[in-house]
Design a protein around this motif. Structure first.
Motif, PDB file in Angstrom:
ATOM      1  N   ILE A   1      31.999  -2.663  22.736  1.00 15.40           N
ATOM      2  CA  ILE A   1      31.118  -3.686  23.306  1.00 15.40           C
ATOM      3  C   ILE A   1      30.036  -3.981  22.289  1.00 15.40           C
ATOM      4  CG2 ILE A   1      29.378  -4.159  25.081  1.00 15.40           C
ATOM      5  CD1 ILE A   1      31.104  -2.659  27.067  1.00 15.40           C
ATOM      6  N   LEU A   2      29.723  -5.253  22.129  1.00 13.70           N
ATOM      7  CA  LEU A   2      28.676  -5.708  21.221  1.00 13.70           C
ATOM      8  C   LEU A   2      27.429  -6.061  22.014  1.00 13.70           C
ATOM      9  CD1 LEU A   2      27.682  -6.834  18.407  1.00 13.70           C
ATOM     10  CD2 LEU A   2      28.686  -9.025  19.125  1.00 13.70           C
ATOM     11  N   LEU A   3      26.290  -5.517  21.617  1.00 10.62           N
ATOM     12  CA  LEU A   3      24.991  -5.904  22.158  1.00 10.62           C
ATOM     13  C   LEU A   3      24.208  -6.535  21.023  1.00 10.62           C
ATOM     14  CD1 LEU A   3      24.127  -2.560  24.007  1.00 10.62           C
ATOM     15  CD2 LEU A   3      25.378  -4.516  24.928  1.00 10.62           C
ATOM     16  N   LEU A   4      23.510  -7.621  21.292  1.00  9.11           N
ATOM     17  CA  LEU A   4      22.773  -8.254  20.208  1.00  9.11           C
ATOM     18  C   LEU A   4      21.500  -8.930  20.689  1.00  9.11           C
ATOM     19  CD1 LEU A   4      24.417 -11.584  19.035  1.00  9.11           C
ATOM     20  CD2 LEU A   4      25.338 -10.319  20.960  1.00  9.11           C
ATOM     21  N   THR A   5      20.582  -9.092  19.736  1.00 16.53           N
ATOM     22  CA  THR A   5      19.315  -9.779  19.949  1.00 16.53           C
ATOM     23  C   THR A   5      18.785 -10.187  18.588  1.00 16.53           C
ATOM     24  OG1 THR A   5      17.126  -9.596  21.002  1.00 16.53           O
ATOM     25  CG2 THR A   5      17.902  -7.691  19.767  1.00 16.53           C
ATOM     26  N   HIS A   6      17.879 -11.142  18.552  1.00 12.15           N
ATOM     27  CA  HIS A   6      17.234 -11.440  17.276  1.00 12.15           C
ATOM     28  C   HIS A   6      15.860 -10.789  17.256  1.00 12.15           C
ATOM     29  CE1 HIS A   6      14.072 -14.550  18.158  1.00 12.15           C
ATOM     30  NE2 HIS A   6      14.804 -14.763  19.237  1.00 12.15           N
ATOM     31  N   TRP A   7      15.393 -10.436  16.053  1.00 13.29           N
ATOM     32  CA  TRP A   7      14.109  -9.749  15.940  1.00 13.29           C
ATOM     33  C   TRP A   7      13.070 -10.551  15.152  1.00 13.29           C
ATOM     34  CZ3 TRP A   7      12.197  -8.195  11.138  1.00 13.29           C
ATOM     35  CH2 TRP A   7      13.106  -8.182  10.073  1.00 13.29           C
TER      36      TRP A   7
ATOM     37  N   ASP B   1      28.226  -1.404  19.511  1.00 16.47           N
ATOM     38  CA  ASP B   1      27.514  -1.857  18.317  1.00 16.47           C
ATOM     39  C   ASP B   1      26.316  -2.682  18.754  1.00 16.47           C
ATOM     40  OD1 ASP B   1      29.594  -1.038  16.209  1.00 16.47           O
ATOM     41  OD2 ASP B   1      30.759  -2.238  17.611  1.00 16.47           O
ATOM     42  N   ILE B   2      25.149  -2.355  18.206  1.00 17.34           N
ATOM     43  CA  ILE B   2      23.926  -3.103  18.520  1.00 17.34           C
ATOM     44  C   ILE B   2      23.521  -3.874  17.271  1.00 17.34           C
ATOM     45  CG2 ILE B   2      21.577  -3.005  19.378  1.00 17.34           C
ATOM     46  CD1 ILE B   2      22.179  -0.359  20.677  1.00 17.34           C
TER      47      ILE B   2
ATOM     48  N   GLY C   1      37.237  -7.315   9.724  1.00 12.28           N
ATOM     49  CA  GLY C   1      38.114  -7.437  10.878  1.00 12.28           C
ATOM     50  C   GLY C   1      37.495  -7.004  12.184  1.00 12.28           C
ATOM     51  N   TYR C   2      36.176  -6.907  12.204  1.00 13.32           N
ATOM     52  CA  TYR C   2      35.485  -6.421  13.408  1.00 13.32           C
ATOM     53  C   TYR C   2      35.805  -7.294  14.618  1.00 13.32           C
ATOM     54  CZ  TYR C   2      31.845  -5.286  16.760  1.00 13.32           C
ATOM     55  OH  TYR C   2      31.179  -4.922  17.904  1.00 13.32           O
ATOM     56  N   THR C   3      35.969  -6.616  15.758  1.00 11.32           N
ATOM     57  CA  THR C   3      36.085  -7.319  17.028  1.00 11.32           C
ATOM     58  C   THR C   3      35.541  -6.419  18.127  1.00 11.32           C
ATOM     59  OG1 THR C   3      37.562  -8.631  18.450  1.00 11.32           O
ATOM     60  CG2 THR C   3      38.410  -6.513  17.628  1.00 11.32           C
ATOM     61  N   ALA C   4      35.320  -7.000  19.289  1.00 14.01           N
ATOM     62  CA  ALA C   4      34.843  -6.257  20.446  1.00 14.01           C
ATOM     63  C   ALA C   4      35.438  -6.894  21.691  1.00 14.01           C
ATOM     64  CB  ALA C   4      33.312  -6.274  20.510  1.00 14.01           C
ATOM     65  N   SER C   5      35.485  -6.128  22.768  1.00 18.64           N
ATOM     66  CA  SER C   5      36.007  -6.672  24.023  1.00 18.64           C
ATOM     67  C   SER C   5      35.139  -7.820  24.516  1.00 18.64           C
ATOM     68  CB  SER C   5      36.072  -5.574  25.086  1.00 18.64           C
ATOM     69  OG  SER C   5      36.992  -4.570  24.721  1.00 18.64           O
ATOM     70  N   TYR C   6      33.817  -7.661  24.395  1.00 17.93           N
ATOM     71  CA  TYR C   6      32.890  -8.746  24.711  1.00 17.93           C
ATOM     72  C   TYR C   6      31.518  -8.399  24.188  1.00 17.93           C
ATOM     73  CZ  TYR C   6      31.433  -6.016  28.894  1.00 17.93           C
ATOM     74  OH  TYR C   6      30.979  -5.050  29.768  1.00 17.93           O
ATOM     75  N   GLY C   7      30.615  -9.367  24.267  1.00 19.32           N
ATOM     76  CA  GLY C   7      29.258  -9.175  23.784  1.00 19.32           C
ATOM     77  C   GLY C   7      28.237  -9.588  24.820  1.00 19.32           C
TER      78      GLY C   7
ATOM     79  N   VAL D   1      34.590 -13.496  19.905  1.00 19.69           N
ATOM     80  CA  VAL D   1      34.302 -12.411  20.841  1.00 19.69           C
ATOM     81  C   VAL D   1      33.577 -13.020  22.037  1.00 19.69           C
ATOM     82  CG1 VAL D   1      32.958 -10.311  21.243  1.00 19.69           C
ATOM     83  CG2 VAL D   1      34.214 -10.593  19.098  1.00 19.69           C
ATOM     84  N   PRO D   2      34.149 -12.966  23.239  1.00 20.93           N
ATOM     85  CA  PRO D   2      33.497 -13.585  24.400  1.00 20.93           C
ATOM     86  C   PRO D   2      32.146 -12.939  24.657  1.00 20.93           C
ATOM     87  CG  PRO D   2      35.363 -12.232  25.079  1.00 20.93           C
ATOM     88  CD  PRO D   2      35.424 -12.329  23.596  1.00 20.93           C
ATOM     89  N   THR D   3      31.103 -13.765  24.655  1.00 21.20           N
ATOM     90  CA  THR D   3      29.733 -13.249  24.704  1.00 21.20           C
ATOM     91  C   THR D   3      28.887 -14.103  25.635  1.00 21.20           C
ATOM     92  OG1 THR D   3      29.937 -12.443  22.429  1.00 21.20           O
ATOM     93  CG2 THR D   3      27.707 -12.714  23.289  1.00 21.20           C
ATOM     94  N   PHE D   4      28.093 -13.439  26.469  1.00 18.00           N
ATOM     95  CA  PHE D   4      27.202 -14.185  27.368  1.00 18.00           C
ATOM     96  C   PHE D   4      25.752 -13.885  27.040  1.00 18.00           C
ATOM     97  CE2 PHE D   4      28.156 -10.249  29.690  1.00 18.00           C
ATOM     98  CZ  PHE D   4      26.926  -9.845  30.173  1.00 18.00           C
ATOM     99  N   ASP D   5      24.892 -14.787  27.472  1.00 21.52           N
ATOM    100  CA  ASP D   5      23.477 -14.795  27.130  1.00 21.52           C
ATOM    101  C   ASP D   5      22.647 -14.458  28.358  1.00 21.52           C
ATOM    102  OD1 ASP D   5      21.077 -15.193  25.827  1.00 21.52           O
ATOM    103  OD2 ASP D   5      21.367 -17.322  25.445  1.00 21.52           O
ATOM    104  N   ILE D   6      21.810 -13.439  28.263  1.00 22.09           N
ATOM    105  CA  ILE D   6      20.807 -13.161  29.285  1.00 22.09           C
ATOM    106  C   ILE D   6      19.497 -13.734  28.762  1.00 22.09           C
ATOM    107  CG2 ILE D   6      19.611 -11.391  30.617  1.00 22.09           C
ATOM    108  CD1 ILE D   6      22.026  -9.576  30.185  1.00 22.09           C
ATOM    109  N   ILE D   7      19.072 -14.851  29.329  1.00 24.92           N
ATOM    110  CA  ILE D   7      17.903 -15.568  28.831  1.00 24.92           C
ATOM    111  C   ILE D   7      17.150 -16.167  30.006  1.00 24.92           C
ATOM    112  CG2 ILE D   7      19.328 -17.626  28.406  1.00 24.92           C
ATOM    113  CD1 ILE D   7      17.429 -18.286  26.073  1.00 24.92           C
TER     114      ILE D   7
END
Length: 319
Positions: A113-119, A166-167, A194-200, A268-274
């Protein structure tokens, strides 16, 4: 972070398919409450204070370098591996230093699973009523998502789930009219070939008082099931007031944010919490000098961080 919103009256087939949005009382029906570590809002709040103390984290400034050094030194004792991408990217016709930081947990696991944010922070408060050319603290826009994911990393150090996480802390997201440059670079050149994740899951503006989180259009298009699962966990965890099953405004709003490029480039299917207003517009302090520590609310940080831990330590692939 974000910039403009595109409105559409069409119904997204990926999420709605002509079906009514589930009621808040129905979404978590017959689903057990997940036992998860307790999210520390105080710790997250202190991380925001630390970021703000560096000053605006604008690319090419001493604050950018100092904050990056702090993030890297904070993550290295926590993660199995920390990757640092130091590159130059072009934004608004300028060649800018970009520092992407990736903290990897259980790097040998294929299911991830990918977690992401901008800093980073925007150079000017272009939406401010009086100081449109003044830099601002970015306590919420940049600082809050970073703080929540640092707190998640602390828990992952103590107890890792049986899959990979992965963060990604991405840079040069909010420089001008060219958005998400750090994420675009990473999506084309990930830290692992070749990185991938189930979702982000993207966190952006997740710490302000009176925040509400609606189901954003691009997220519904690419990661509707995963987003619905998170919303269900949030409701199970007691935060239904914050997480609304509705789309904002008169139809789905499409926010150009980091998840746009993870979806379109890396697939990578990814949704936004905003956080947005019911109309779909971004919060009042967005890109103004009011985006400072005074807007941050510990209850909002908990409302996002606790369900995130509940998901990660629960059944994150049951969508």
């Amino acid at each position: 972070m974000r910039k403009y919103i595109l409105w559409a009256a069409l119904v997204l087939t990926a999420c709605n398919s002509g079906n009514k949005q589930p009621a808040a009382t129905d979404a978590a029906e017959n689903k057990p409450v997940v036992a998860a570590p307790v999210f520390s809002a105080d710790s997250a709040y202190a991380s925001i204070e630390k970021q703000v103390a560096f000053g605006p984290r604008i690319p090419g400034t001493k604050a950018q370098t100092a904050c990056a050094t702090w993030l890297i030194s904070s993550l290295r004792p926590l993660a199995d591996t920390v990757y640092v991408q130091r590159v130059n990217v072009n934004a608004d016709g300028k060649n800018l230093p970009c520092i992407n930081i990736i903290a990897s947990f259980n790097p040998s696991e294929k299911r991830r699973i990918l977690l992401l944010t901008h800093w980073d922070t925007r150079p000017v408060a272009d939406k401010d009523a009086f100081d449109k050319k003044k830099p601002f603290d970015g306590a919420d826009d940049g600082g809050s998502g970073t703080a929540v994911l640092l707190e998640v990393a602390r828990h992952l150090k103590a107890k890792k789930p049986g899959y990979g996480i992965d963060i990604l802390f991405t840079d040069v997201e909010d420089y001008g009219e060219d958005y998400c440059m750090g994420t675009q670079y990473w999506a084309r050149t990930p830290h692992v070939p070749g990185y991938t994740a189930s979702y982000g899951i993207l966190l952006d503006m997740v710490g302000a008082r009176n925040a509400r989180f609606y189901m954003e259009g691009t997220s519904q298009q690419y990661a509707a099931a995963q987003m619905k699962l998170f919303w269900e966990v949030a409701h199970q965890s007691g935060f239904s007031e914050y997480f609304r099953y509705e789309t904002p405004g008169n139809g789905p709003s499409y926010i150009e944010d980091d998840h746009t490029y993870v979806n379109n480039i890396l697939k990578v299917p990814t949704f936004d919490i905003i956080a947005t207003r019911p109309s779909g517009e971004l919060m009042e302090h967005h890109h103004t000098t009011n985006d400072n520590i005074a807007v941050i609310d510990r209850q909002t940080l908990t409302a996002v961080g606790q369900p995130l831990l509940g998901l990660l330590y629960g059944e994150p692939f049951k969508y």
